[in-house]
Structures are given as structure tokens and as C-alpha cells.
Enzyme design. Structure first.
Site, PDB file in Angstrom:
ATOM      1  N   TYR A 159       0.864  -1.183   0.000  1.00  0.00           N
ATOM      2  CA  TYR A 159       0.000   0.000   0.000  1.00  0.00           C
ATOM      3  C   TYR A 159       0.899   1.231   0.000  1.00  0.00           C
ATOM      4  O   TYR A 159       1.610   1.491   0.977  1.00  0.00           O
ATOM      5  CB  TYR A 159      -0.901  -0.035   1.233  1.00  0.00           C
ATOM      6  N   LYS A 212      -1.021  -0.963  -4.258  1.00  0.00           N
ATOM      7  CA  LYS A 212      -2.152  -0.050  -4.201  1.00  0.00           C
ATOM      8  C   LYS A 212      -1.582   1.351  -4.274  1.00  0.00           C
ATOM      9  O   LYS A 212      -0.931   1.825  -3.340  1.00  0.00           O
ATOM     10  CB  LYS A 212      -2.948  -0.262  -2.917  1.00  0.00           C
ATOM     11  N   VAL A 243      -8.942  -0.607  -5.610  1.00  0.00           N
ATOM     12  CA  VAL A 243      -9.304  -0.857  -4.209  1.00  0.00           C
ATOM     13  C   VAL A 243     -10.216   0.296  -3.812  1.00  0.00           C
ATOM     14  O   VAL A 243      -9.765   1.427  -3.637  1.00  0.00           O
ATOM     15  CB  VAL A 243      -8.069  -0.923  -3.293  1.00  0.00           C
TER      16      VAL A 243
END
Length: 307
Positions: free
Chosen positions: A135, A163, A205
Site C-alpha cells: 500500500y 495499491k 481498491v
């Protein structure tokens, strides 16, 4: 094998009025996500109130999700712990419980150096066989995973996706130019969803998907089928709602939206509290306006994708 693509909701954690896990409402929401065509779910993220969940609650959520998903979509567990030791333990607990993959945040509550961040991620990756999505959100977590850092991290074969939440969607191009298909790139910012997909992001996401799963998946499928104008029409309608995701109160905002669409409750875990006063009325008005003007969706589940 986990396919890193498509819409993966960062699902909210459902609580009862007396602060227990509300697995009945959780199941209702996950079934709504699956019916809409999401490609996986991510548990225990920021939107899932990760910082307030106990390890045993995370395990309960994993097992409940696996039972609901029944092998049809992957279940990904978020790792956002305070120490490397705890992060490894969480990753191993998730693997033992049957999770299909992990999303891993950088060190929390400490602004690690690049070297410390790489060492942290590698320690987790080397202590689990699960596939991992990193992330990258320097806006909120003050740590950026640079291209050079990622190249170092790709020594770990199970680090497979990222992400991308820098708010600079051109970073998607940089990542793909440098790493090709070795790294699957997801957008992590709802208000950049369509743009990111249009320039090649592999997935999204998403946050408002928790309340509006069909509209979110429709945008993804339409973009991937090259039907940008149809996707854009939905996206324009969606934007005031998507902006509820880029707020410190995103959990409360999205849970209010889930109430409005019948697939959630407003219960949050302290120290969070439900929205109050003028801010509550502002958010409710956005939600009510969105519901009043909700678009009729095309048959997005049966499109021929150009992806």
C-alpha cells in the site's frame, strides 16, 4: 492463484450496538458485493477500522469471509501493525486462517526511512507464502514506496501488486513502464478511479463500493471494455459520493451510505462516533441526492473486455 485485478472493496467492519462483530450484516454486505461482481474483498483496512480490531476478531472476519466467498472470490487481509514482529504474526495468522492474500501498509506510528521500510516489507514477505499487495499512500502515512524501493522489494516473489494512492495517477504509467506485468497496479483513491483505470490500472481498491457495489463494478467493466463515455456518465453521478472517501471521517461517511442502501449500519467503534450536527446533514444530503438520481446501469456483467 490470486488474480490481482478488478474491483476489490476495502470492506467496512460491521458492529452491533453493543460493540460486537455484526456477522449477519457483514454477510449481507459481502453477498451484495459478490452479486454486483466484485473481484475480491479486502478486510481490516483503514475503512475496516483496523486499528481497533483485536487479532481474534480479524481471524473471525477472515473465516466468515471465506465461508461467504466459498472460493468464488479471494479474501485479502490487511496488515497494519505497530511492529515488525506483530506484522509478521498477523500475516502468519491470516495465512493459517486461510486468507488468499495480504495488503500490507508501511510501518505505522513511525516515519521509517526508505531502508527501514524496505526491510520491514521484506521481513513480512519472507515469513509468509501469501501473495502481497503493498500500500503506497504517502499522503496519509508519510512514507512513499519509490520505484527504486519497489525494485529492491521485488526480490520477494510474493510481492505482486501495489495499491497506488500517491494522488499522482501518472505514477501508474511509471510503475508499468518500469516493471511491466511483474507488478499489478491498483488505484486506491476513489476520486481518481476512472482516470486510473483508463490509463491502464489493473484494478481499484474502492471505498464507496461498500454502499454502491454495482455502480463501482460497472465503471470498471465499462472502462475495460472501452466504453469510456458510458463509464463517465456513471462516474459523474458518483463523484459527490466518491468524495466522501477522501475525508478523515470516511468510515462514518461510508457507513451512512451503507445504511441508505440497506447493506450496513452506522455503528462504529470508539473513539470514532457517528457523524453529528451540520456535517451529518451535509453528508446525508449528498447520499440522498445520489440515491434520488441513481443511474440505470447497462448489462455490465456481460461486456466483452478489451483488457
Amino acid at each position: 492463484m490470486l488474480q490481482w485485478k478488478g474491483v476489490m472493496p476495502a470492506v467496512t467492519t460491521k458492529f452491533t450496538a453493543n460493540d460486537q462483530l455484526d456477522l449477519d450484516m457483514f454477510e449481507k454486505n459481502i453477498k451484495a458485493q459478490m452479486e454486483a461482481g466484485v473481484h475480491g474483498i479486502i478486510l481490516g483496512g483503514t475503512l475496516g477500522e483496523a486499528s481497533t480490531l483485536e487479532p481474534d476478531e480479524k481471524e473471525i472476519l477472515i473465516k466468515a469471509s471465506l465461508a461467504i466467498a466459498d472460493g468464488k472470490i479471494p479474501v485479502v487481509m490487511n496488515v497494519a501493525e505497530q511492529s515488525t514482529k506483530d506484522a509478521i504474526a498477523m500475516a502468519q495468522q491470516a495465512e493459517k486462517a486461510g486468507a488468499d492474500g495480504l495488503m500490507v501498509l508501511p510501518p505505522m506510528r513511525y516515519r521509517a526511512t526508505d531502508f527501514e521500510t524496505v526491510t520491514y516489507f521484506k521481513a513480512i514477505a519472507n515469513n509468509t507464502s501469501l501473495p502481497i499487495m503493498l500500500y503506497n499512500n504517502p499522503v496519509d502515512y508519510k512514507i512513499e514506496v519509490t520505484l527504486d524501493m519497489l525494485e529492491d522489494l521485488l526480490e520477494c516473489s510474493n510481492i505482486q501488486a501495489i495499491k497506488e494512492s500517491t494522488r499522482d495517477i501518472t505514477n501508474i504509467i511509471r510503475l508499468q513502464n518500469r516493471f511491466g506485468d511483474r507488478v499489478k497496479v491498483f488505484t486506491g483513491v476513489d476520486t481518481l478511479g476512472l482516470e486510473s483505470l483508463a490509463i491502464g490500472a489493473d484494478g481499484w481498491v474502492a471505498g464507496l463500493v461498500c454502499a454502491f457495489p454495482a455502480e463501482t463494478v460497472a465503471i470498471y467493466e465499462l472502462v475495460k471494455a472501452g466504453r469510456i463515455n458510458e463509464a463517465l456518465e456513471i462516474y459523474r453521478w458518483f463523484m459527490p459520493l466518491l468524495e466522501l472517501d477522501i475525508s478523515p471521517q470516511l468510515v462514518q461517511n461510508i457507513k451512512l451510505a451503507e445504511v441508505a442502501t440497506g447493506i450496513g449500519t452506522e455503528n462504529v467503534r470508539l473513539p470514532r462516533l457517528p457523524l453529528q450536527g451540520g456535517e451529518r446533514q451535509r453528508v446525508l444530503k449528498i447520499i440522498e441526492t445520489g440515491l434520488k438520481n441513481r443511474p440505470v446501469l447497462p448489462d455490465y456483467k456481460n461486456l466483452r473486455s478489451n483488457a
